[in-house]
Design a protein around this motif. Structure first.
Motif, PDB file in Angstrom:
ATOM      1  N   HIS A 339      -0.777  13.510   1.491  1.00  0.00           N
ATOM      2  CA  HIS A 339      -2.046  13.818   0.829  1.00  0.00           C
ATOM      3  C   HIS A 339      -2.012  15.279   0.386  1.00  0.00           C
ATOM      4  O   HIS A 339      -1.841  16.188   1.206  1.00  0.00           O
ATOM      5  CB  HIS A 339      -3.219  13.584   1.772  1.00  0.00           C
ATOM      6  CG  HIS A 339      -4.554  13.834   1.130  1.00  0.00           C
ATOM      7  ND1 HIS A 339      -5.208  12.898   0.348  1.00  0.00           N
ATOM      8  CD2 HIS A 339      -5.360  14.928   1.147  1.00  0.00           C
ATOM      9  CE1 HIS A 339      -6.347  13.401  -0.082  1.00  0.00           C
ATOM     10  NE2 HIS A 339      -6.466  14.628   0.384  1.00  0.00           N
ATOM     11  N   THR A 341      -3.725  18.607  -1.512  1.00  0.00           N
ATOM     12  CA  THR A 341      -4.874  19.343  -2.031  1.00  0.00           C
ATOM     13  C   THR A 341      -4.329  20.546  -2.775  1.00  0.00           C
ATOM     14  O   THR A 341      -3.673  21.415  -2.179  1.00  0.00           O
ATOM     15  CB  THR A 341      -5.805  19.799  -0.902  1.00  0.00           C
ATOM     16  OG1 THR A 341      -6.259  18.645  -0.164  1.00  0.00           O
ATOM     17  CG2 THR A 341      -7.011  20.542  -1.464  1.00  0.00           C
ATOM     18  N   THR A 371      -7.257  16.688  -5.654  1.00  0.00           N
ATOM     19  CA  THR A 371      -6.430  16.049  -4.629  1.00  0.00           C
ATOM     20  C   THR A 371      -5.693  14.862  -5.236  1.00  0.00           C
ATOM     21  O   THR A 371      -6.132  14.276  -6.233  1.00  0.00           O
ATOM     22  CB  THR A 371      -7.282  15.550  -3.450  1.00  0.00           C
ATOM     23  OG1 THR A 371      -8.195  14.554  -3.918  1.00  0.00           O
ATOM     24  CG2 THR A 371      -8.055  16.702  -2.816  1.00  0.00           C
ATOM     25  N   LEU A 372      -4.585  14.522  -4.644  1.00  0.00           N
ATOM     26  CA  LEU A 372      -3.843  13.317  -5.009  1.00  0.00           C
ATOM     27  C   LEU A 372      -3.001  12.904  -3.815  1.00  0.00           C
ATOM     28  O   LEU A 372      -2.794  13.684  -2.876  1.00  0.00           O
ATOM     29  CB  LEU A 372      -2.991  13.522  -6.261  1.00  0.00           C
ATOM     30  CG  LEU A 372      -1.973  14.662  -6.259  1.00  0.00           C
ATOM     31  CD1 LEU A 372      -0.624  14.198  -5.737  1.00  0.00           C
ATOM     32  CD2 LEU A 372      -1.805  15.215  -7.683  1.00  0.00           C
ATOM     33  N   THR A 374       0.544  10.421  -2.446  1.00  0.00           N
ATOM     34  CA  THR A 374       1.756   9.671  -2.759  1.00  0.00           C
ATOM     35  C   THR A 374       2.136   8.824  -1.555  1.00  0.00           C
ATOM     36  O   THR A 374       1.937   9.230  -0.407  1.00  0.00           O
ATOM     37  CB  THR A 374       2.927  10.598  -3.110  1.00  0.00           C
ATOM     38  OG1 THR A 374       3.261  11.395  -1.961  1.00  0.00           O
ATOM     39  CG2 THR A 374       2.580  11.515  -4.271  1.00  0.00           C
ATOM     40  N   ARG A 404       3.234   5.756  -6.284  1.00  0.00           N
ATOM     41  CA  ARG A 404       2.321   6.462  -7.195  1.00  0.00           C
ATOM     42  C   ARG A 404       2.682   6.208  -8.650  1.00  0.00           C
ATOM     43  O   ARG A 404       1.805   6.096  -9.511  1.00  0.00           O
ATOM     44  CB  ARG A 404       2.345   7.969  -6.902  1.00  0.00           C
ATOM     45  CG  ARG A 404       1.363   8.787  -7.746  1.00  0.00           C
ATOM     46  CD  ARG A 404       1.400  10.239  -7.330  1.00  0.00           C
ATOM     47  NE  ARG A 404       2.655  10.857  -7.683  1.00  0.00           N
ATOM     48  CZ  ARG A 404       2.850  11.586  -8.789  1.00  0.00           C
ATOM     49  NH1 ARG A 404       1.849  11.764  -9.633  1.00  0.00           N
ATOM     50  NH2 ARG A 404       4.013  12.126  -9.043  1.00  0.00           N
ATOM     51  N   GLU A 438       8.217  14.573  -7.103  1.00  0.00           N
ATOM     52  CA  GLU A 438       7.168  15.159  -6.276  1.00  0.00           C
ATOM     53  C   GLU A 438       7.404  16.639  -6.020  1.00  0.00           C
ATOM     54  O   GLU A 438       6.947  17.190  -5.022  1.00  0.00           O
ATOM     55  CB  GLU A 438       7.076  14.400  -4.936  1.00  0.00           C
ATOM     56  CG  GLU A 438       6.664  12.950  -5.122  1.00  0.00           C
ATOM     57  CD  GLU A 438       6.736  12.119  -3.840  1.00  0.00           C
ATOM     58  OE1 GLU A 438       6.438  10.914  -3.914  1.00  0.00           O
ATOM     59  OE2 GLU A 438       7.092  12.683  -2.785  1.00  0.00           O
ATOM     60  N   LEU A 444       1.900  16.542 -11.089  1.00  0.00           N
ATOM     61  CA  LEU A 444       0.817  16.451 -12.065  1.00  0.00           C
ATOM     62  C   LEU A 444       1.196  15.607 -13.274  1.00  0.00           C
ATOM     63  O   LEU A 444       0.455  15.559 -14.251  1.00  0.00           O
ATOM     64  CB  LEU A 444       0.414  17.860 -12.513  1.00  0.00           C
ATOM     65  CG  LEU A 444       0.077  18.841 -11.383  1.00  0.00           C
ATOM     66  CD1 LEU A 444      -0.339  20.194 -11.946  1.00  0.00           C
ATOM     67  CD2 LEU A 444      -1.006  18.273 -10.484  1.00  0.00           C
ATOM     68  N   PRO A 446       1.972  11.855 -13.625  1.00  0.00           N
ATOM     69  CA  PRO A 446       2.078  10.547 -12.956  1.00  0.00           C
ATOM     70  C   PRO A 446       2.945   9.540 -13.687  1.00  0.00           C
ATOM     71  O   PRO A 446       3.312   8.512 -13.099  1.00  0.00           O
ATOM     72  CB  PRO A 446       0.623  10.075 -12.887  1.00  0.00           C
ATOM     73  CG  PRO A 446      -0.085  10.821 -13.967  1.00  0.00           C
ATOM     74  CD  PRO A 446       0.594  12.155 -14.059  1.00  0.00           C
TER      75      PRO A 446
END
Length: 663
Positions: A339, A341, A371-372, A374, A404, A438, A444, A446
């Motif tokens: 996760h 941030t 936030t995102l 994977t 993702r 990643e 940023l 996807p």
């Protein structure tokens, strides 16, 4: 009787060896302990297994920092940039293409931010496996190499804790280990001393103002508990904390500020099962990671990325499903959830092969706040079997699912080992590999798919006598879906690349002498998009020579290391233009990576004296890197108008004086 045999070779490859081992087993009633010493065979062509004894004899590991031995491995590019990268450069690829594992789980960095000291302290290391390519299906999320560090269990002898304290001009640390019933423990901690010493040596008129002088902490903890005859439990922890804050003027203006803070801690709980032919490993690991960088008044990158990893693997030896002897079947799975941030306002990230733009303190073209998450899933299986008493084959398949992006990578891998003669073993390894997108700004984008690589490696190992070994390796790596930037500035998987090379390693251990020599040649090129010209990788290093020797006599250990290596490519500045709107000069660059820094060579020495006083063992040591002060240029820095340049050079000399005591 206990017989420990680590001699090179295939299972049951030599009937004479089998007879000798049976004879040893027949003497079990005598109660005698017999140890048969020897270096284990390479995992794959070009791989190196470095146990603690071998590491301690290698000079050039400043301040007994055993992880510095990696810089002597064939295929590792020596960059020596003071602010080190998170990983290491293996066979010409980028640092993010390789993984660093401690007790089977990845850590985000190998070295502290200043790049001169590893995060894993020497006292906590049991062994290091350096695998530059061709690793088996249990390893993934990497397209180049693996560095797998195994920590050391606590001492199993004696009723009292064993304590070791060491201090040097770089840092100070302590290790406590011992045993309590069925529990073995080892705890280590270290703190840098540079923040205490630096103010004493900096000139008073220097136009720098430190509010946080560079400092670091690190820790390792390992607990081993024998739950039963079949089950062993293990709890480990590793952590690091680095901080730096300074102003480039004494008035401490906000736009002259540089701050950097990186820290992480990983905790792992694992259970191992072993019973005759069956064995299993079950583990859960969590990591809390945070990094924050501030440049000037407006530019910053702040990221936290806690993650949880679950991993399971089961293995059966002695399987006869195919009707062939010594079958070994393995099945495993892994899940990683992270996760993120992220709060970033900075210039656009400079990708591999790109040239940095002008230094504009107000440039925040890369901006994101949110936030995102994977999730990466993997499963693997492999089967190894003796096709002949002298031939062993391994075939396997790994599947990586990067949820993702919806990208699934099928990665078949295989290895063939042939004992050609009693002294010569041949190896052929081939496989497919991938890594998820990643790394930094890849998060940023996807739509990116993971980078891919296929590797073909051939090697030979010749062992004319115990303690003597010569390894030769040739390899070809083809890379696809490399991350590049298209005409609109978006990240796309349009690049491809090739690395070819050869490596030669020779080692000799005989009595008090230990000799080691390596030479590596490689050539790494890539094309960023179809139709673009071919260019070098940023980390292409054609030649790398290492010669090392160590000698023990009485209370003394003496060692020396000579290195010679090619400089890295760089893109030269050929001019500049003035941007009146932003009041800055913009650089004009020549062809990408068309120039190369000078070849570097240096001599390192190690002197250590060990004495005993009652129950206390005292080690005094002196390490000197770059004895004859050869200041080769690593790369070049330019003035504000790009008309003058200065060299960023290797350290002229780096002495470390230390004292270590244990009881």
């Amino acid at each position: 009787m206990v017989a420990t045999c680590a001699a090179a070779g295939l299972a049951h490859a030599d009937p004479a060896e089998d007879a000798a081992l049976e004879a040893l087993a027949a003497d079990a009633s005598s109660g005698e302990t017999i140890e048969v010493h020897g270096a284990p065979p390479p995992l794959v062509p070009g791989a190196q297994h470095l146990d603690r004894e071998t590491l301690e004899q290698m000079p050039g590991t400043a301040g007994n920092d055993l992880m510095q031995a990696l810089s002597a491995m064939p295929g590792v590019a020596s960059t020596e940039v003071p602010l080190g990268t998170a990983g290491i450069v293996i066979r010409g690829s980028s640092p993010q293409d390789s993984k660093i594992l401690v007790d089977d789980f990845e850590i985000p960095a190998l070295y502290h931010d200043l790049g001169f000291r590893s995060i894993v302290r020497e006292d906590a290391i049991d062994s290091i496996d350096y695998i530059p390519g061709g690793f088996d299906v249990s390893y993934g999320r990497a397209t180049s190499g693996i560095v797998a560090v195994t920590t050391r269990a606590g001492s199993s002898t004696g009723d009292h804790p064993h304590v070791e304290v060491d201090t040097s001009t770089g840092d100070a640390g302590v290790v406590v280990e011992g045993r309590s019933g069925d529990l073995r423990y080892m705890a280590a901690a270290r703190r840098s001393l540079i923040d205490l010493l630096l103010p004493l040596v900096l000139p008073s008129n220097l136009d720098l103002q430190f509010t946080t002088i560079p400092r670091y902490y690190d820790e390792q903890l390992r607990l081993d508990y024998a739950l039963s005859r079949r089950w062993d439990l293990r709890l480990t922890s590793i952590g690091s904390d680095d901080a730096l804050e300074l102003y480039t003027d004494r008035a401490e203006h906000a736009d002259h500020r540089l701050g950097d803070r990186t820290r992480f801690i990983r905790a792992t709980g694992a259970a191992q099962y072993h019973d005759d032919a069956w064995s299993a490993k079950l583990a859960v690991s969590g990591i809390a990671e945070q990094s924050a960088t501030d440049v000037g008044a407006v530019q910053h990158i702040d990221e936290s990325s806690p993650a949880v990893t679950a991993r399971a693997e089961v293995e059966r030896d002695g399987d006869t499903t195919l009707g062939l002897p010594n079958g070994s079947w393995r099945l495993g799975a892994e899940a990683v959830h992270t996760h993120y941030t992220i709060d970033v306002a900075s210039p656009t990230e400079t990708l591999e092969g790109e040239t940095p733009g002008a230094a504009d303190p107000n440039d925040t073209s890369l901006a994101f706040h949110g936030t995102l998450a994977t999730t990466d899933l993997a499963a693997w299986t492999s089967y190894a079997v003796d096709l002949d008493p002298r031939v062993r084959a391994t075939v396997g398949m790994r599947v990586d699912d990067y949820r993702r992006t919806g990208d699934v990578a099928l990665e078949p891998r295989g290895d063939l080992a042939i004992r050609a003669t009693e002294l010569l073993t041949l190896h052929l390894t081939a496989g497919a590999y991938s890594r998820p997108p990643e790394y930094q700004s890849e998060l940023l984008a996807p739509a990116l798919v993971g980078e891919r690589a296929t590797q073909l490696i051939a090697g030979a190992t010749y062992e004319p006598r115990p303690g003597a070994r010569v390894q030769a390796t040739i390899y070809d790596t083809d890379r696809t879906d490399l991350v590049a930037r298209d005409a609109s500035g978006d990240l796309v998987a349009s690049g491809r690349g090739t690395t070819v090379g050869a490596e030669l390693v020779g080692s000799l251990q005989r009595g008090p002498y230990s000799l080691w020599g390596t030479y590596a040649y490689s050539h790494s090129t890539r094309v960023d998009a179809p139709g673009d010209p071919e260019r070098l990788f940023d980390y292409d290093q054609p030649h790398h020579l290492e010669l090392m020797g160590s000698y023990k006599v009485g209370h003394w250990q003496l060692g020396a290391r000579f290195r010679l290596l090619s400089g890295l490519p760089y893109t030269p500045v050929v001019g500049s233009v003035f941007d009146s709107d932003r009041n800055i000069y913009l650089p004009l660059y020549g062809p990408v990576d068309s120039a190369r820094a000078a070849t570097h060579h240096e001599l390192d020495i190690h002197i250590e004296r060990t004495t005993r006083w009652h129950d206390l063992t005292i080690h005094r040591y002196l390490d000197i890197q770059n004895v004859y002060l050869n200041q080769s240029a690593i790369t070049y820095l330019y003035g504000y108008d790009y008309q003058q340049r200065s060299a960023l050079s290797w350290l002229p000399i780096y002495p470390v004086i230390g004292l270590r005591a244990d009881w």
